[in-house]
Every structure is written in structure tokens, then in C-alpha cells.
Motif scaffolding. Structure first.
Motif, mmCIF file in Angstrom:
data_model
loop_
_atom_site.group_PDB
_atom_site.id
_atom_site.type_symbol
_atom_site.label_atom_id
_atom_site.label_comp_id
_atom_site.label_asym_id
_atom_site.label_seq_id
_atom_site.Cartn_x
_atom_site.Cartn_y
_atom_site.Cartn_z
ATOM 1 N N GLN A 109 -3.449 -29.856 0.110
ATOM 2 C CA GLN A 109 -4.898 -29.920 0.361
ATOM 3 C C GLN A 109 -5.191 -29.620 1.831
ATOM 4 N N ASN A 110 -4.140 -29.688 2.672
ATOM 5 C CA ASN A 110 -4.346 -29.433 4.105
ATOM 6 C C ASN A 110 -4.062 -27.986 4.503
ATOM 7 N N LEU A 111 -3.725 -27.172 3.500
ATOM 8 C CA LEU A 111 -3.338 -25.791 3.825
ATOM 9 C C LEU A 111 -4.434 -25.057 4.595
ATOM 10 N N ALA A 112 -5.677 -25.223 4.142
ATOM 11 C CA ALA A 112 -6.793 -24.537 4.813
ATOM 12 C C ALA A 112 -6.872 -24.975 6.268
ATOM 13 N N ARG A 122 -1.437 -29.141 16.275
ATOM 14 C CA ARG A 122 -0.177 -28.902 16.989
ATOM 15 C C ARG A 122 0.600 -30.195 17.176
ATOM 16 N N LYS A 123 -0.129 -31.260 17.404
ATOM 17 C CA LYS A 123 0.518 -32.563 17.569
ATOM 18 C C LYS A 123 1.207 -32.965 16.257
ATOM 19 N N SER A 124 0.506 -32.724 15.155
ATOM 20 C CA SER A 124 1.116 -33.142 13.894
ATOM 21 C C SER A 124 2.291 -32.231 13.535
ATOM 22 N N GLU A 125 2.257 -30.991 14.064
ATOM 23 C CA GLU A 125 3.399 -30.106 13.833
ATOM 24 C C GLU A 125 4.635 -30.617 14.566
ATOM 25 N N VAL A 126 4.419 -31.078 15.773
ATOM 26 C CA VAL A 126 5.520 -31.659 16.550
ATOM 27 C C VAL A 126 6.062 -32.886 15.814
ATOM 28 N N ARG A 130 9.772 -33.537 14.145
ATOM 29 C CA ARG A 130 10.541 -34.739 14.449
ATOM 30 C C ARG A 130 11.004 -35.409 13.139
ATOM 31 N N ARG A 131 10.115 -35.496 12.177
ATOM 32 C CA ARG A 131 10.452 -36.119 10.886
ATOM 33 C C ARG A 131 11.533 -35.335 10.155
#
Ligand code: ATP
Ligand code: MG
Length: 260
Positions: A109-112, A122-126, A130-131
């Protein structure tokens, strides 16, 4: 009521009753194994537990909620995730990307939103990277994060499949023959890994396996299927000595190791 309550589950394909009146109450953190000869109906149970097949009769209740009729992605969202008997990886993607893709598909649902690269994104990509590394580390694959999946030894591919499944943060992990085709050392690694996953990730596990010797030391309980029917169930000690089980395995040409 148990965390997962499967009651009178049956499925028919034409004239064949592939699973006949299967029942299982699974508690949080439990590890239950389903064993039985080829064609016994083991994978078909997983297909019903992940919404791929709709049972002909019976109910699947997870945490008090009826699951029958839900779509596969809804089963995943509610916390039931599986691995496959035949490994399904993106073979030309790296190990890390295989795990990341699992995350993206699970949260599609977050693809868009992913298209617009905000600072938050970008923060959540980092955070995601990490995960992924943390997960690969727990599964002993961190040093191979940049390998292409297809270049991994077979045992590592199986572990990568499990890593992908864990990336969706399941409550119940379904493992379909995780040691099929493994050599002895890989099998021993997996026998250590499965109980460790159960502890570290706080998941219940249902494990399908032919290898009796693999299942016996790690399962709390075992259900034995033959031709769709549950012919025995209980502790590993009990099941191992049950004449009906010995008959089903020997009758099917199986040794204790599960090799035909
Ligand atoms: N979509 C389907 N259509 C028709 N028959 C099916 C279908 N899926 C499974 N079956 C049949 O149901 C029975 C149980 O199959 P299943 O794959 O669940 O066995 P299994 O216990 O996982 O066996 P194995 O150890 O070989 O993986 C088999 O007879 C199989 O041919
Ligand atoms: Mg199967």
C-alpha cells in the motif's frame, strides 16, 4: 481458545479428499510438526492456511478471527507467512534485495509513496537496510548480503527463504520441508536455526518435514498424516513408537531419515 484454532478442515479435489477432517490448536510460541508420506496432504494444509485454497469445509480461526475466505495477502497481513517446498527466490537479485522485496510486497500500500522520495522516506530506507542486515545476521547470511541468490549454496537459499518470510514479521511461520535436499551439515545447521528463530522472533512454527530425525528433537508435538487423514498425534516420543506411524512410513518405503 488457542491462538490458532483449525477445526474439521477438509478439502476435496474432484473425487479426492486431499485433507480430511484436520484439527489443530496452536498456542503462541509452539512448534508443531506435520509429517507423513508423499501426497498425504501436508502442503495442501499450508495452502489452506495461506488462503491459496479455500477449504471445502472447516474453519481457521486466528486470534479469534475467522480466516476462511480471506485472500492470500490478507492471511499474510494477519500474520501467517510461509516458505515453499520448492525454493522461490528472485535468483538474479542479491540476497539483501530478496529480503527487501519481501518487505515491499508485504507493505505494497506504500508503493505509491515510495515513488516520492521525501526525507522521511529516505530515513525509513536507511531503517529498512538496517533491519535487512540485522535479519541476515541472525540467519548467518550477513556476509553474503551482496551475493546473487542463485549463487548461494542450497542450504543458504533455504535460509534466505526463511529470512524473507520473517521480514513480514509473522506471528505464525509455516515451513514446508525446510531441509529437503540438504546435506548433513546443512541439516544440522537448520536443526539449530529453527528453534532459535522461534525464540528470537517470538513466532509459532508449523513445520512440514519428511525427515523424522530432524523433527523429533525440535517439535513440541507432531501430527502424522496419511492419505489426508490424521493417523497419529502426540509428543515425538509417542508418535515415533506408534505402530500406525511405523506402518505408514514403512508401507510408503520410508526409512527413519525420510529418504525413499
Ligand atoms: N490443486 C490440486 N488439484 C488436484 N489435486 C491436488 C491439488 N493439490 C494437491 N492435490 C492432491 O492432493 C494430495 C495431497 O497433496 P500435497 O501436495 O498436499 O501432499 P504432501 O503431503 O505435501 O506431499 P509431498 O510430501 O510429496 O510434498 C495429492 O494427492 C495431490 O495430488
Ligand atoms: Mg508437500
Amino acid at each position: 481458545m488457542s491462538f490458532l484454532e483449525i477445526t474439521n478442515l477438509s478439502i476435496r479435489f474432484g473425487g479426492l479428499v486431499a485433507v480430511d477432517d484436520f484439527n489443530l490448536s496452536l498456542e503462541k510460541g509452539e512448534l508443531v510438526a506435520i509429517i507423513g508420506p508423499n501426497g498425504a496432504g501436508k502442503t495442501t494444509i499450508f495452502n489452506m492456511l495461506t488462503g491459496i485454497y479455500k477449504p471445502t469445509t472447516g474453519s481457521i480461526v486466528l486470534d479469534g478471527e475467522n480466516m476462511v475466505g480471506l485472500k492470500p495477502y490478507q492471511f499474510a497481513r494477519k500474520g501467517i507467512t510461509r516458505t515453499f517446498q520448492n525454493i522461490r527466490l528472485f535468483s538474479n537479485a542479491t540476497v539483501a534485495d530478496n529480503v527487501k522485496i519481501a518487505h515491499t510486497m508485504h507493505n505494497n500500500q506504500n508503493l505509491a509513496k515510495c515513488m516520492i522520495r521525501t526525507p522521511g522516506m529516505r530515513k525509513s530506507e536507511v531503517e529498512l537496510d538496517r533491519r535487512v542486515i540485522e535479519l541476515l545476521d541472525k540467519l548467518g547470511l550477513a556476509d553474503k548480503a551482496d551475493f546473487l541468490a542463485k549463487n548461494l549454496p542450497y542450504g543458504d537459499q533455504r535460509r534466505l527463504e526463511i529470512a524473507r518470510a520473517l521480514m513480514t514479521e509473522p506471528k505464525i511461520l509455516l515451513l514446508d520441508e525446510p531441509v529437503a535436499g540438504m546435506i548433513t551439515t546443512e541439516l544440522e545447521d537448520m536443526a539449530r536455526l529453527v528453534p532459535q528463530i522461534r525464540r528470537d522472533f517470538d513466532v509459532s512454527i508449523i513445520l512440514i518435514e519428511h525427515h523424522m530425525n530432524f523433527v523429533m528433537p525440535i517439535a513440541d508435538r507432531i501430527k502424522v498424516l496419511d492419505f489426508g487423514k490424521t493417523i497419529s498425534e502426540g509428543t515425538p516420543e509417542y508418535v515415533q513408537k506408534d505402530p500406525k506411524v511405523i506402518e505408514a512410513y514403512l508401507g510408503g518405503g520410508y526409512t527413519q531419515n525420510g529418504t525413499a
